[in-house]
Design a protein around this motif. Structure first.
Motif, PDB file in Angstrom:
ATOM      1  N   TYR A 181       0.822  -1.206   0.000  1.00  0.00           N
ATOM      2  CA  TYR A 181       0.000   0.000   0.000  1.00  0.00           C
ATOM      3  C   TYR A 181       0.859   1.260   0.000  1.00  0.00           C
ATOM      4  O   TYR A 181       1.761   1.409   0.833  1.00  0.00           O
ATOM      5  CB  TYR A 181      -0.891   0.034   1.239  1.00  0.00           C
ATOM      6  CG  TYR A 181      -1.943  -1.037   1.295  1.00  0.00           C
ATOM      7  CD1 TYR A 181      -3.161  -0.884   0.629  1.00  0.00           C
ATOM      8  CD2 TYR A 181      -1.733  -2.208   2.023  1.00  0.00           C
ATOM      9  CE1 TYR A 181      -4.149  -1.864   0.693  1.00  0.00           C
ATOM     10  CE2 TYR A 181      -2.719  -3.189   2.096  1.00  0.00           C
ATOM     11  CZ  TYR A 181      -3.917  -3.008   1.437  1.00  0.00           C
ATOM     12  OH  TYR A 181      -4.888  -3.980   1.493  1.00  0.00           O
ATOM     13  N   ALA A 182       0.519   2.178  -0.895  1.00  0.00           N
ATOM     14  CA  ALA A 182       1.228   3.459  -0.929  1.00  0.00           C
ATOM     15  C   ALA A 182       1.028   4.237   0.364  1.00  0.00           C
ATOM     16  O   ALA A 182       1.924   4.965   0.814  1.00  0.00           O
ATOM     17  CB  ALA A 182       0.761   4.284  -2.124  1.00  0.00           C
ATOM     18  N   ASP A 212      -5.930   5.263  -6.285  1.00  0.00           N
ATOM     19  CA  ASP A 212      -5.816   6.725  -6.270  1.00  0.00           C
ATOM     20  C   ASP A 212      -4.474   7.185  -6.830  1.00  0.00           C
ATOM     21  O   ASP A 212      -4.390   8.234  -7.482  1.00  0.00           O
ATOM     22  CB  ASP A 212      -5.980   7.250  -4.840  1.00  0.00           C
ATOM     23  CG  ASP A 212      -7.408   7.103  -4.330  1.00  0.00           C
ATOM     24  OD1 ASP A 212      -8.304   6.846  -5.153  1.00  0.00           O
ATOM     25  OD2 ASP A 212      -7.615   7.246  -3.109  1.00  0.00           O
ATOM     26  N   VAL A 213      -3.431   6.405  -6.579  1.00  0.00           N
ATOM     27  CA  VAL A 213      -2.107   6.766  -7.083  1.00  0.00           C
ATOM     28  C   VAL A 213      -2.100   6.780  -8.607  1.00  0.00           C
ATOM     29  O   VAL A 213      -1.467   7.630  -9.241  1.00  0.00           O
ATOM     30  CB  VAL A 213      -1.043   5.790  -6.537  1.00  0.00           C
ATOM     31  CG1 VAL A 213       0.304   6.031  -7.194  1.00  0.00           C
ATOM     32  CG2 VAL A 213      -0.927   5.927  -5.023  1.00  0.00           C
ATOM     33  N   PRO A 217      -1.977  13.362 -10.638  1.00  0.00           N
ATOM     34  CA  PRO A 217      -1.410  14.176 -11.724  1.00  0.00           C
ATOM     35  C   PRO A 217       0.103  14.039 -11.860  1.00  0.00           C
ATOM     36  O   PRO A 217       0.635  14.089 -12.985  1.00  0.00           O
ATOM     37  CB  PRO A 217      -1.798  15.604 -11.330  1.00  0.00           C
ATOM     38  CG  PRO A 217      -3.005  15.442 -10.468  1.00  0.00           C
ATOM     39  CD  PRO A 217      -2.803  14.165  -9.722  1.00  0.00           C
ATOM     40  N   GLU A 218       0.803  13.846 -10.744  1.00  0.00           N
ATOM     41  CA  GLU A 218       2.265  13.717 -10.826  1.00  0.00           C
ATOM     42  C   GLU A 218       2.670  12.411 -11.493  1.00  0.00           C
ATOM     43  O   GLU A 218       3.657  12.371 -12.241  1.00  0.00           O
ATOM     44  CB  GLU A 218       2.878  13.838  -9.438  1.00  0.00           C
ATOM     45  CG  GLU A 218       2.741  15.227  -8.835  1.00  0.00           C
ATOM     46  CD  GLU A 218       3.606  15.406  -7.618  1.00  0.00           C
ATOM     47  OE1 GLU A 218       4.833  15.244  -7.732  1.00  0.00           O
ATOM     48  OE2 GLU A 218       3.048  15.700  -6.548  1.00  0.00           O
ATOM     49  N   ILE A 219       1.931  11.354 -11.227  1.00  0.00           N
ATOM     50  CA  ILE A 219       2.213  10.083 -11.899  1.00  0.00           C
ATOM     51  C   ILE A 219       1.923  10.224 -13.393  1.00  0.00           C
ATOM     52  O   ILE A 219       2.674   9.725 -14.244  1.00  0.00           O
ATOM     53  CB  ILE A 219       1.385   8.932 -11.292  1.00  0.00           C
ATOM     54  CG1 ILE A 219       1.689   8.776  -9.799  1.00  0.00           C
ATOM     55  CG2 ILE A 219       1.671   7.630 -12.031  1.00  0.00           C
ATOM     56  CD1 ILE A 219       3.099   8.366  -9.494  1.00  0.00           C
ATOM     57  N   ILE A 277       4.027   9.549  -2.019  1.00  0.00           N
ATOM     58  CA  ILE A 277       2.887  10.166  -2.684  1.00  0.00           C
ATOM     59  C   ILE A 277       1.590  10.100  -1.881  1.00  0.00           C
ATOM     60  O   ILE A 277       0.741  10.985  -1.991  1.00  0.00           O
ATOM     61  CB  ILE A 277       2.699   9.562  -4.088  1.00  0.00           C
ATOM     62  CG1 ILE A 277       1.861  10.492  -4.970  1.00  0.00           C
ATOM     63  CG2 ILE A 277       2.084   8.159  -4.014  1.00  0.00           C
ATOM     64  CD1 ILE A 277       1.940  10.170  -6.436  1.00  0.00           C
ATOM     65  N   ALA A 278       1.444   9.086  -1.058  1.00  0.00           N
ATOM     66  CA  ALA A 278       0.195   8.930  -0.306  1.00  0.00           C
ATOM     67  C   ALA A 278       0.367   9.192   1.182  1.00  0.00           C
ATOM     68  O   ALA A 278      -0.576   8.967   1.972  1.00  0.00           O
ATOM     69  CB  ALA A 278      -0.364   7.529  -0.520  1.00  0.00           C
ATOM     70  N   LEU A 279       1.525   9.668   1.571  1.00  0.00           N
ATOM     71  CA  LEU A 279       1.793   9.881   2.998  1.00  0.00           C
ATOM     72  C   LEU A 279       1.361  11.277   3.441  1.00  0.00           C
ATOM     73  O   LEU A 279       1.298  12.198   2.640  1.00  0.00           O
ATOM     74  CB  LEU A 279       3.286   9.679   3.280  1.00  0.00           C
ATOM     75  CG  LEU A 279       3.838   8.298   2.956  1.00  0.00           C
ATOM     76  CD1 LEU A 279       5.317   8.229   3.297  1.00  0.00           C
ATOM     77  CD2 LEU A 279       3.056   7.215   3.715  1.00  0.00           C
TER      78      LEU A 279
END
Length: 279
Positions: A181-182, A212-213, A217-219, A277-279
């Protein structure tokens, strides 16, 4: 490209997972190998896997000239609470006997005389490791010592449990397979233990656990820079941080695209951004 654990067994860098494939298992394993996958993951657990159908695929591939020793085969021993009424062993027998019966059943299903990796599907205990965990692990160590499997490992394990296993086991696991999990830093704590002990970390559900990752937009910007797909970016990220990713795609086109992640290169800043990214 391969990864190597502390016991110096090379493992292909990307693995095809066969969970939930049901009747399509045989066809999809053949397609995955045709696309270029050389590592196959399954389990002796009829709720989620069709291990015998993997064996059918391997038999068909062998008839086409794909040698057994060109493939890395990994399967799992699943504790009784991970099964329905269909267990590949006598559920009333002792745990050591259950492991041996399940292992022998897997060899029969997969039509092979040895395994490349044998994994405990998950500890019996929610926290720590209990007597059942240690008995099963000792039985798996015996299979490793006999040469019937080249590696042993554990799945669905916490950092606390993995630390105990590395500290107290006669043979540490060589592979660890977790859902990744991110929001947990891509299982950072467990990955750090793996790195410290020379274990190969296998990450599954990299896409499905992190939807969601894939829309971030950054990905998207990274994918655009590389001329790649979003999934390819995530798989390349996994590779660059030392992870062995699994994919379970049922699309032959996606199989080929996933393997093309090997040619990509992410910058250090892109790696840092995805890792947090998800933190």
């Amino acid at each position: 490209m391969t990864l190597t654990a502390y016991n110096n067994i090379p493992v292909p860098w990307f693995m095809y997972g066969t969970a939930w494939k049901k009747e399509a298992t045989t066809r999809l394993v053949q397609s995955a190998v045709a696309a270029g996958f050389r590592a196959i993951d399954t389990a002796n657990q009829l709720i989620h896997y069709e291990e015998a159908r993997v064996g059918d695929a391997l038999n068909a591939l062998g008839e086409k000239g794909v040698a057994r020793d060109s493939l890395f085969l990994q399967t799992k021993f699943t504790p009784v609470n991970g099964h329905d009424h269909r267990t590949p062993y006598d559920a009333s027998a002792g745990l050591t006997t259950q492991v041996r019966q399940s292992f022998d059943s897997s060899l029969t299903h997969l039509r092979t005389g040895y395994l490349d990796s044998y994994v405990l599907h998950g500890p019996y205990s929610r926290r720590g490791l209990g007597e059942a965990d240690w008995e099963v692990w000792t039985a798996m160590e015996g299979l490793y010592e006999s040469g019937k499997t080249k590696m042993i490992g554990i799945s669905n394990v916490t950092a606390e449990q993995l630390t105990l296993l590395c500290e107290r086991a006669k043979h540490k696991p060589m592979v660890v397979q977790n859902r990744c999990y991110a929001v947990l830093g891509w299982d950072r704590e467990v990955r750090e233990i793996c790195r410290a002990h020379g274990l190969i970390y296998q990450g599954f559900s990299l896409l499905t656990a992190n939807r969601d990752v894939l829309t971030d937009p950054e990905i998207r910007a990274i994918a655009k820079r590389l001329g790649a797909g979003m999934a390819q970016v995530i798989f390349r990220f996994a590779i660059q941080i030392g992870m062995l990713p699994l994919t379970g795609t049922t699309s032959e086109q996606h199989m080929k695209e996933d393997l093309e992640a090997e040619r990509l290169v992410l910058s250090a800043e892109e790696i840092r951004r995805i890792e947090t990214i998800a933190l």
